[in-house]
Design a protein around this motif. Structure first.
Motif, mmCIF file in Angstrom:
data_model
loop_
_atom_site.group_PDB
_atom_site.id
_atom_site.type_symbol
_atom_site.label_atom_id
_atom_site.label_comp_id
_atom_site.label_asym_id
_atom_site.label_seq_id
_atom_site.Cartn_x
_atom_site.Cartn_y
_atom_site.Cartn_z
ATOM 1 N N LYS A 25 2.003 8.924 -6.696
ATOM 2 C CA LYS A 25 2.529 10.456 -6.505
ATOM 3 C C LYS A 25 3.594 10.844 -7.414
ATOM 4 C CE LYS A 25 3.218 12.488 -2.584
ATOM 5 N NZ LYS A 25 3.332 12.773 -1.057
ATOM 6 N N GLU A 26 4.255 9.831 -7.906
ATOM 7 C CA GLU A 26 5.079 10.012 -8.965
ATOM 8 C C GLU A 26 4.387 10.070 -10.473
ATOM 9 O OE1 GLU A 26 8.418 9.964 -9.585
ATOM 10 O OE2 GLU A 26 9.294 8.936 -7.761
ATOM 11 N N ILE A 27 3.372 9.399 -10.624
ATOM 12 C CA ILE A 27 2.749 9.440 -11.829
ATOM 13 C C ILE A 27 1.778 10.521 -11.555
ATOM 14 C CG2 ILE A 27 0.589 8.427 -13.015
ATOM 15 C CD1 ILE A 27 1.604 5.812 -12.144
ATOM 16 N N GLY A 28 1.497 11.293 -10.618
ATOM 17 C CA GLY A 28 0.568 12.462 -10.427
ATOM 18 C C GLY A 28 1.449 13.609 -10.775
ATOM 19 N N ARG A 29 2.837 13.548 -10.257
ATOM 20 C CA ARG A 29 3.778 14.552 -10.658
ATOM 21 C C ARG A 29 4.123 14.609 -12.243
ATOM 22 N NH1 ARG A 29 6.031 13.731 -5.333
ATOM 23 N NH2 ARG A 29 7.193 11.881 -5.977
ATOM 24 N N LEU A 30 4.081 13.329 -12.752
ATOM 25 C CA LEU A 30 4.368 13.290 -13.996
ATOM 26 C C LEU A 30 3.294 14.005 -15.040
ATOM 27 C CD1 LEU A 30 6.111 11.964 -16.265
ATOM 28 C CD2 LEU A 30 4.851 9.969 -16.233
ATOM 29 N N MET A 31 1.977 13.723 -14.542
ATOM 30 C CA MET A 31 0.622 14.141 -15.253
ATOM 31 C C MET A 31 0.791 15.878 -14.996
ATOM 32 S SD MET A 31 -0.523 11.883 -16.621
ATOM 33 C CE MET A 31 -0.700 10.170 -16.544
ATOM 34 N N ASP A 32 1.292 16.319 -13.899
ATOM 35 C CA ASP A 32 1.153 17.788 -13.706
ATOM 36 C C ASP A 32 2.224 18.243 -14.518
ATOM 37 O OD1 ASP A 32 -0.364 17.316 -11.572
ATOM 38 O OD2 ASP A 32 0.972 17.403 -9.971
ATOM 39 N N ALA A 80 6.720 5.947 -21.924
ATOM 40 C CA ALA A 80 7.876 5.626 -21.747
ATOM 41 C C ALA A 80 8.493 6.137 -20.120
ATOM 42 C CB ALA A 80 9.015 6.190 -22.459
ATOM 43 N N GLU A 81 8.053 7.208 -19.706
ATOM 44 C CA GLU A 81 8.311 7.594 -18.195
ATOM 45 C C GLU A 81 7.529 6.878 -17.182
ATOM 46 O OE1 GLU A 81 9.367 12.529 -19.080
ATOM 47 O OE2 GLU A 81 7.356 11.708 -18.744
ATOM 48 N N SER A 82 6.409 6.674 -17.670
ATOM 49 C CA SER A 82 5.370 5.782 -16.800
ATOM 50 C C SER A 82 5.672 4.241 -16.686
ATOM 51 C CB SER A 82 4.031 5.756 -17.242
ATOM 52 O OG SER A 82 3.227 7.112 -17.433
ATOM 53 N N GLU A 83 6.458 3.824 -17.718
ATOM 54 C CA GLU A 83 6.964 2.552 -17.639
ATOM 55 C C GLU A 83 8.092 2.334 -16.893
ATOM 56 O OE1 GLU A 83 7.510 1.251 -21.752
ATOM 57 O OE2 GLU A 83 5.493 0.786 -22.099
ATOM 58 N N VAL A 84 8.851 3.328 -16.902
ATOM 59 C CA VAL A 84 10.219 3.317 -16.103
ATOM 60 C C VAL A 84 9.700 3.340 -14.562
ATOM 61 C CG1 VAL A 84 12.400 4.531 -15.314
ATOM 62 C CG2 VAL A 84 11.664 4.217 -17.607
ATOM 63 N N ILE A 85 8.851 4.341 -14.324
ATOM 64 C CA ILE A 85 8.090 4.291 -12.720
ATOM 65 C C ILE A 85 7.757 3.204 -12.455
ATOM 66 C CG2 ILE A 85 6.773 5.613 -11.188
ATOM 67 C CD1 ILE A 85 6.975 8.105 -12.855
ATOM 68 N N ALA A 136 0.975 -1.232 -0.112
ATOM 69 C CA ALA A 136 0.246 0.046 0.036
ATOM 70 C C ALA A 136 0.853 1.321 0.120
ATOM 71 C CB ALA A 136 -0.868 0.048 1.125
ATOM 72 N N TYR A 137 1.885 1.141 0.882
ATOM 73 C CA TYR A 137 2.519 2.394 0.954
ATOM 74 C C TYR A 137 3.580 2.847 -0.453
ATOM 75 C CZ TYR A 137 6.611 5.492 2.954
ATOM 76 O OH TYR A 137 7.280 6.628 3.041
ATOM 77 N N LEU A 138 4.002 1.670 -1.076
ATOM 78 C CA LEU A 138 4.792 1.851 -2.305
ATOM 79 C C LEU A 138 3.657 2.269 -3.583
ATOM 80 C CD1 LEU A 138 7.254 -1.123 -2.607
ATOM 81 C CD2 LEU A 138 7.579 1.239 -2.124
ATOM 82 N N GLN A 139 2.281 1.838 -3.401
ATOM 83 C CA GLN A 139 1.437 2.286 -4.216
ATOM 84 C C GLN A 139 1.005 3.641 -4.250
ATOM 85 O OE1 GLN A 139 0.058 0.349 -6.794
ATOM 86 N NE2 GLN A 139 -1.221 1.849 -7.623
ATOM 87 N N VAL A 140 1.189 4.271 -3.012
ATOM 88 C CA VAL A 140 0.975 5.751 -2.981
ATOM 89 C C VAL A 140 2.070 6.284 -3.301
ATOM 90 C CG1 VAL A 140 0.937 7.515 -0.995
ATOM 91 C CG2 VAL A 140 -0.387 5.364 -0.500
ATOM 92 N N LEU A 141 3.410 5.906 -3.359
ATOM 93 C CA LEU A 141 4.477 6.620 -3.952
ATOM 94 C C LEU A 141 4.575 6.587 -5.360
ATOM 95 C CD1 LEU A 141 7.483 5.728 -1.365
ATOM 96 C CD2 LEU A 141 5.927 7.540 -1.207
ATOM 97 N N LEU A 142 4.066 5.357 -5.740
ATOM 98 C CA LEU A 142 4.064 5.245 -7.376
ATOM 99 C C LEU A 142 2.834 6.294 -7.945
ATOM 100 C CD1 LEU A 142 4.308 3.913 -9.926
ATOM 101 C CD2 LEU A 142 2.754 2.081 -9.339
#
Length: 441
Positions: A150-157, A415-420, A142-148
């Motif tokens: 958040k990373e995707i959210g920053r990518l979308m921002d 590509a960025e999403s796949e790396v994350i 669950a914790y890593l899913q939150v971090l993931l």
């Protein structure tokens, strides 16, 4: 004049100070809270405490039991003796005393009852360790899913910010007559699609945060700020290499192995308890007391109560033997049942061991595959970034259309999403190996 800068300082910097003052929840804190609030663990702890009481009960069987007794009764009416004579038998009587019982010889029944209770409690303790390990896995996921998210959210921002800048540039060109309206509308449509993806990313982040709170048994109203420093967890996950190196020796001290070891010890003790019922048992009983009797037909109270109690004071010592002769074949059937349970535990342990190694092997293969995938996706990302940079310059030079630019930007986002995604899959697989082999991180 000096008040203005101070006001500006408080307006702009006070929120930042408050935000930094808010305590961040790292992975270890989330695991600690989840272990403290886990209802299943609390139930397991109560079960262990209950089994600890069984141990004290079994041990106390070695001690003598002491009890006091007293009764008062009165009989009225007539009775017939063996010669056929009828006579009134009205009487008043009472007795009082203390009795004690002690088992002298039970063929090891008490000793094995204690051993059975101790082994059962230890098996429950290992069950609780397994529950803790499962809780840690759930929290890590669950914790890593939150971090993931958040990373995707920053990518979308970032993507939304880029498309907004693109709309502004094309708007200026369209106003100057250098760009077609179709290009402007396509840029705006692309920007709105990015806003929609941004909103979806925020929704996914809210869901992942809710899942993390539920894993820690917290209400959704509790506000938590998750620590974004993934590098700490990455360094932590490197410890999985020790697990891979010493995997052959880890099973002997695994909670599942110890659980079945204690269950087998409990069954062996139970088997001895069953066999002990075939042999005689010896009990010692001691009774100390007195009684009072007065025939009501011959003047009630003729003899004083205390005088009789003192005169009738007696002591009795009894040594009793219990010799089993026939118990409807119950002992034989229970011994056979006990043997079946032992064999079942052996098979269950072998099956659990097989599943354990299969899972470890799978996660170790996942780790190696994700490491290769991460290297490949990073290479692909570098090439996609270069391609997007060229596409952007080509669009500005008028050599490609807005559709080609959006397609190139979509490829970059993928590509960025796949790396994350691969990066977090790798961390999770490593932590799973670590938790399964060592129980903790």
């Amino acid at each position: 004049m000096w008040k203005i800068p101070v006001i500006i300082y408080f307006l702009f910097f006070t929120p930042t100070i408050a935000l930094r003052a808010q305590v961040e929840w790292d992975l270890q804190k989330c695991i600690t809270v989840a272990l403290e609030r886990n209802s299943n663990l609390r139930i397991s702890k109560l079960d262990i405490d209950s089994k600890a009481s069984d141990i004290h009960i079994a041990r106390n069987e070695r001690l003598p039991g002491i009890s006091a007794f007293s009764n008062i009764s009165s009989n009225f009416g007539q009775s017939q003796d063996i010669f056929g004579n009828n006579a009134r038998n009205d009487n008043f009587n009472s007795n009082i005393g203390v009795s004690s019982n002690l088992s002298l010889f039970t063929f090891g029944r008490i000793k094995n009852n204690v051993l059975k209770a101790e082994s059962t409690m230890k098996a429950s303790q290992e069950d609780m360790e397994l529950e803790k390990s499962n809780t840690r896995v759930e929290v890590v996921q669950a914790y890593l899913q939150v971090l993931l998210q958040k990373e995707i959210g920053r990518l979308m921002d970032s993507n939304t910010y880029f498309s907004a800048l693109q709309v502004k540039k094309i708007q200026k060109s369209a106003d100057a007559g250098a760009a077609a309206l179709s290009v402007l509308y396509e840029a705006k449509a692309s920007h709105h699609r990015d806003i929609q993806k941004q909103a979806m990313a925020e929704q996914d982040l809210d869901k992942s945060l809710l899942s993390l709170k539920q894993t820690m048994y917290l209400s959704d109203t509790v506000n938590i700020v998750v620590d974004d420093d993934i590098s700490v967890i990455e360094r932590l996950s490197m410890n999985y290499l020790d697990s891979e190196r010493y995997l052959a020796d880890l099973w002997t001290e695994h909670p599942l192995t110890k659980k079945y070891r204690y269950l087998n010890e409990s069954l062996l003790a139970d088997g001895k308890i069953i066999r002990s019922t075939r042999y005689p048992s010896v009990d010692l009983s001691v009774n100390v007391g007195s009684f009072y009797f007065n025939n009501l037909t011959s003047s009630f109270g003729k003899m004083a109560f205390m005088q009789q109690m003192r005169g009738n004071f007696s002591q009795q010592v009894t040594l009793s033997f219990s010799i089993p002769i026939y118990n409807k074949n119950m002992v034989k059937q229970n011994i056979q049942k006990n043997r079946y349970q032992l064999e079942q535990n052996v098979e269950q342990l072998a099956l659990s061991k097989q599943k354990f190694y299969q899972q470890i092997e799978k996660y170790l293969v996942d780790c190696r595959n994700y490491e290769r995938q991460l290297a490949l996706t990073n290479d692909a990302l570098a090439s996609t970034q270069l391609a997007f940079s060229i596409s952007q310059k080509s669009f500005e030079a008028g050599k490609i259309s807005i559709y080609d630019l959006n397609n190139s930007r979509a490829n970059l986002l993928t590509a960025e999403s796949e790396v994350i995604q691969v990066r977090y899959n790798l961390i999770f697989a490593k932590l799973l190996v670590l938790i399964m082999t060592k129980g903790d991180i």
